[in-house]
Design a protein around this motif. Structure first.
Motif, mmCIF file in Angstrom:
data_model
loop_
_atom_site.group_PDB
_atom_site.id
_atom_site.type_symbol
_atom_site.label_atom_id
_atom_site.label_comp_id
_atom_site.label_asym_id
_atom_site.label_seq_id
_atom_site.Cartn_x
_atom_site.Cartn_y
_atom_site.Cartn_z
ATOM 1 N N LEU A 1 -3.306 8.441 5.830
ATOM 2 C CA LEU A 1 -4.365 9.186 5.979
ATOM 3 C C LEU A 1 -5.373 8.327 6.428
ATOM 4 C CD1 LEU A 1 -6.427 11.209 4.738
ATOM 5 C CD2 LEU A 1 -6.453 9.868 2.691
ATOM 6 N N ILE A 2 -5.399 7.038 6.490
ATOM 7 C CA ILE A 2 -6.439 6.330 7.217
ATOM 8 C C ILE A 2 -6.229 6.383 8.836
ATOM 9 C CG2 ILE A 2 -6.877 3.830 7.501
ATOM 10 C CD1 ILE A 2 -6.669 3.204 4.449
ATOM 11 N N GLY A 3 -4.619 6.243 8.873
ATOM 12 C CA GLY A 3 -4.386 6.603 10.337
ATOM 13 C C GLY A 3 -5.130 7.791 11.013
ATOM 14 N N ASP A 4 -5.020 9.013 10.324
ATOM 15 C CA ASP A 4 -5.502 10.239 10.869
ATOM 16 C C ASP A 4 -6.997 9.949 10.858
ATOM 17 O OD1 ASP A 4 -2.973 11.238 10.764
ATOM 18 O OD2 ASP A 4 -3.060 12.184 8.602
ATOM 19 N N LEU A 5 -7.828 9.299 9.823
ATOM 20 C CA LEU A 5 -9.253 9.156 9.779
ATOM 21 C C LEU A 5 -9.687 8.345 11.170
ATOM 22 C CD1 LEU A 5 -11.983 9.166 8.636
ATOM 23 C CD2 LEU A 5 -11.318 7.372 7.178
ATOM 24 N N THR B 1 -2.322 18.420 1.778
ATOM 25 C CA THR B 1 -1.849 17.313 2.650
ATOM 26 C C THR B 1 -3.115 16.500 3.040
ATOM 27 O OG1 THR B 1 -2.253 18.748 4.526
ATOM 28 C CG2 THR B 1 -0.141 18.968 3.653
ATOM 29 N N ASN B 2 -2.829 15.403 3.765
ATOM 30 C CA ASN B 2 -3.544 14.635 4.390
ATOM 31 C C ASN B 2 -4.757 15.272 5.345
ATOM 32 O OD1 ASN B 2 -2.529 12.377 3.073
ATOM 33 N ND2 ASN B 2 -1.602 11.583 4.862
ATOM 34 N N GLU B 3 -4.248 16.253 6.144
ATOM 35 C CA GLU B 3 -5.132 16.871 6.761
ATOM 36 C C GLU B 3 -5.919 17.921 6.201
ATOM 37 O OE1 GLU B 3 -2.071 16.728 7.193
ATOM 38 O OE2 GLU B 3 -1.444 15.592 8.904
ATOM 39 N N ASP B 4 -5.624 18.273 5.060
ATOM 40 C CA ASP B 4 -6.288 19.252 4.153
ATOM 41 C C ASP B 4 -7.464 18.653 3.604
ATOM 42 O OD1 ASP B 4 -4.748 21.382 4.769
ATOM 43 O OD2 ASP B 4 -3.426 21.077 3.039
ATOM 44 N N ALA B 5 -7.201 17.085 3.030
ATOM 45 C CA ALA B 5 -8.247 16.416 2.499
ATOM 46 C C ALA B 5 -9.433 16.032 3.580
ATOM 47 C CB ALA B 5 -7.592 15.155 1.974
ATOM 48 N N THR C 1 -2.166 17.079 -6.351
ATOM 49 C CA THR C 1 -2.279 15.540 -5.596
ATOM 50 C C THR C 1 -3.906 15.109 -5.882
ATOM 51 O OG1 THR C 1 -0.514 15.992 -4.503
ATOM 52 C CG2 THR C 1 -1.684 14.350 -3.595
ATOM 53 N N TYR C 2 -4.047 13.957 -6.028
ATOM 54 C CA TYR C 2 -5.570 13.417 -6.042
ATOM 55 C C TYR C 2 -5.670 12.521 -5.027
ATOM 56 C CZ TYR C 2 -5.527 15.426 -10.523
ATOM 57 O OH TYR C 2 -5.321 16.408 -11.600
ATOM 58 N N PHE C 3 -6.553 12.663 -4.109
ATOM 59 C CA PHE C 3 -6.974 11.536 -2.948
ATOM 60 C C PHE C 3 -8.318 10.923 -3.097
ATOM 61 C CE2 PHE C 3 -4.453 15.295 -1.304
ATOM 62 C CZ PHE C 3 -3.839 14.650 -0.313
ATOM 63 N N VAL C 4 -8.305 9.728 -2.903
ATOM 64 C CA VAL C 4 -9.459 8.987 -3.077
ATOM 65 C C VAL C 4 -9.557 7.913 -1.832
ATOM 66 C CG1 VAL C 4 -10.814 6.948 -4.193
ATOM 67 C CG2 VAL C 4 -9.324 8.644 -5.880
ATOM 68 N N LEU C 5 -10.784 8.207 -1.177
ATOM 69 C CA LEU C 5 -11.242 7.225 0.156
ATOM 70 C C LEU C 5 -12.413 6.511 -0.123
ATOM 71 C CD1 LEU C 5 -10.245 6.798 3.217
ATOM 72 C CD2 LEU C 5 -12.040 8.270 3.618
ATOM 73 N N PRO D 1 0.735 -1.186 0.053
ATOM 74 C CA PRO D 1 0.005 -0.151 -0.119
ATOM 75 C C PRO D 1 0.891 1.186 -0.067
ATOM 76 C CG PRO D 1 0.164 -0.887 2.277
ATOM 77 C CD PRO D 1 0.733 -1.880 1.311
ATOM 78 N N ASN D 2 0.263 2.327 -0.569
ATOM 79 C CA ASN D 2 0.981 3.610 -0.629
ATOM 80 C C ASN D 2 1.062 3.988 0.850
ATOM 81 O OD1 ASN D 2 1.350 6.600 -0.441
ATOM 82 N ND2 ASN D 2 0.629 6.523 -2.580
ATOM 83 N N ALA D 3 2.082 4.376 1.295
ATOM 84 C CA ALA D 3 2.469 4.590 2.592
ATOM 85 C C ALA D 3 1.781 5.841 3.195
ATOM 86 C CB ALA D 3 4.288 4.952 2.766
ATOM 87 N N ALA D 4 1.894 6.981 2.238
ATOM 88 C CA ALA D 4 0.871 8.431 2.638
ATOM 89 C C ALA D 4 -0.693 7.841 2.644
ATOM 90 C CB ALA D 4 1.270 9.110 1.587
#
Length: 328
Positions: A41-45, A122-126, A159-163, A34-37
């Protein structure tokens, strides 16, 4: 001496070949990394969920792959959409990958997908962007979903984010995905989003929404929306992300310069204060570390080159000694 040198050369050559990585060993078919970043992101969630008294989501390799593949796709096209390259919807891509989506699949099943993009995001921004949207926030803090996956991709400075989140059982509140519950409004009615912390406002186009209805909902104009999103016409599509308002910039208040007037002396010209310009410098993306396999390949290449050079020098030296005439 020549025999010893040849044996030494052979042994060192064998060690060099061992150091060179094997393509078959590196490929490791079936292993998903898996992508480390995305994992961060999942850890922050999950930290957000725990803070709200909810059970953390379970990260699964199948959903990580589903999210990463879609992140790569929207990054390659530059278009934010929930539809895949073949027109597939999020739950359909999950089912095709082997995830047993629960609920009524005709209504999207017990599954949801969140997307976001931007420059130096960043992850926080998303997470903040999704929290600002009521429908997206329900996915982050859903008591029904159990599994999660995330993907992050970058292209052309963005940067593109998908959850993605889902469950293999039907939600207790009824059929369909929780994302469809809060939008019980008349088709075509636009529900405005809450501005982000920096004042930016984005809108994800829903079914039956038009550019004119979005403009009315956000108290703006069609021309302004087309200018902000570089639209050539009035056509928009479901899942498209529109910029409604740019980030607010604070205008510094100029300091008044006191002027002293003396009788009989001409008044000097007042110097106008210079308004400072705020410059936002994007945070550079970290460079991924060099892998162990590539380091071994470099070391092997260096040793092999040194051995070839040593062998060539030894060969030329031998030829000189053989060709030199013996003294009488």
């Amino acid at each position: 001496m020549r025999r010893f040198s040849f044996q030494t050369f052979t042994a060192l050559l064998f060690l060099t070949l061992i150091l060179l990585p094997s393509d078959r060993a590196v490929s490791r078919p079936g292993l998903f990394s898996p992508n480390a970043a995305a994992a961060e992101l999942i850890g922050d969630l999950n930290a957000l969920r725990v803070a709200n008294g909810l059970t953390p989501y379970l990260q699964t390799s199948v959903l990580m792959s589903v999210a990463q593949n879609h992140a790569d796709y929207i990054a390659s096209t530059g278009v934010l959409t929930h539809f895949g390259s073949d027109g597939s919807r999020p739950y359909q891509r999950a089912v095709s990958a082997g995830y047993p989506v629960g609920g009524d699949l005709s209504l999207g099943g017990s599954f949801a997908e969140l997307i976001h993009s931007g420059s130096a995001v960043t992850n926080e921004d998303a997470l903040a962007f999704w929290q600002a949207n009521s429908a997206d926030s329900q996915v982050l803090l859903s008591p029904e979903f159990e599994d999660v996956g995330a993907g992050i991709s970058a292209a052309n400075g963005l940067t593109y984010f998908v959850l993605v989140a889902g469950s293999d059982v039907a939600p207790a509140t009824g059929s369909g995905s929780p994302t469809s519950a809060p939008r019980t409004v008349t088709p075509g009615t636009v529900v405005p989003n809450t501005p982000l912390a920096n004042g930016e406002i984005y809108h994800i186009v829903q079914k039956n929404e038009a550019l004119w209805s979005i403009a009315i909902a956000y108290d703006t104009t069609i021309a302004e929306l087309k200018l902000l999103n570089s639209l050539a016409g009035d056509e928009i599509f479901e899942g498209q992300k529109l910029l409604i308002r740019r980030a607010s910039t604070a205008t510094p208040t100029p300091t008044e310069v006191p002027v002293t007037v003396t009788l009989g002396i001409p008044t000097s010209t007042i110097a106008q204060p210079v308004t400072p310009t705020n410059t936002n410098t994007p945070t550079p993306l970290p460079t991924p570390p060099t892998s162990i396999e590539s380091g071994r390949a470099v070391a092997g290449g260096i040793i092999l080159s040194a051995l070839l050079a040593a062998g060539l020098a030894s060969f030329l030296s031998t030829r000189k000694r053989v060709g030199k005439p013996k003294a009488d």
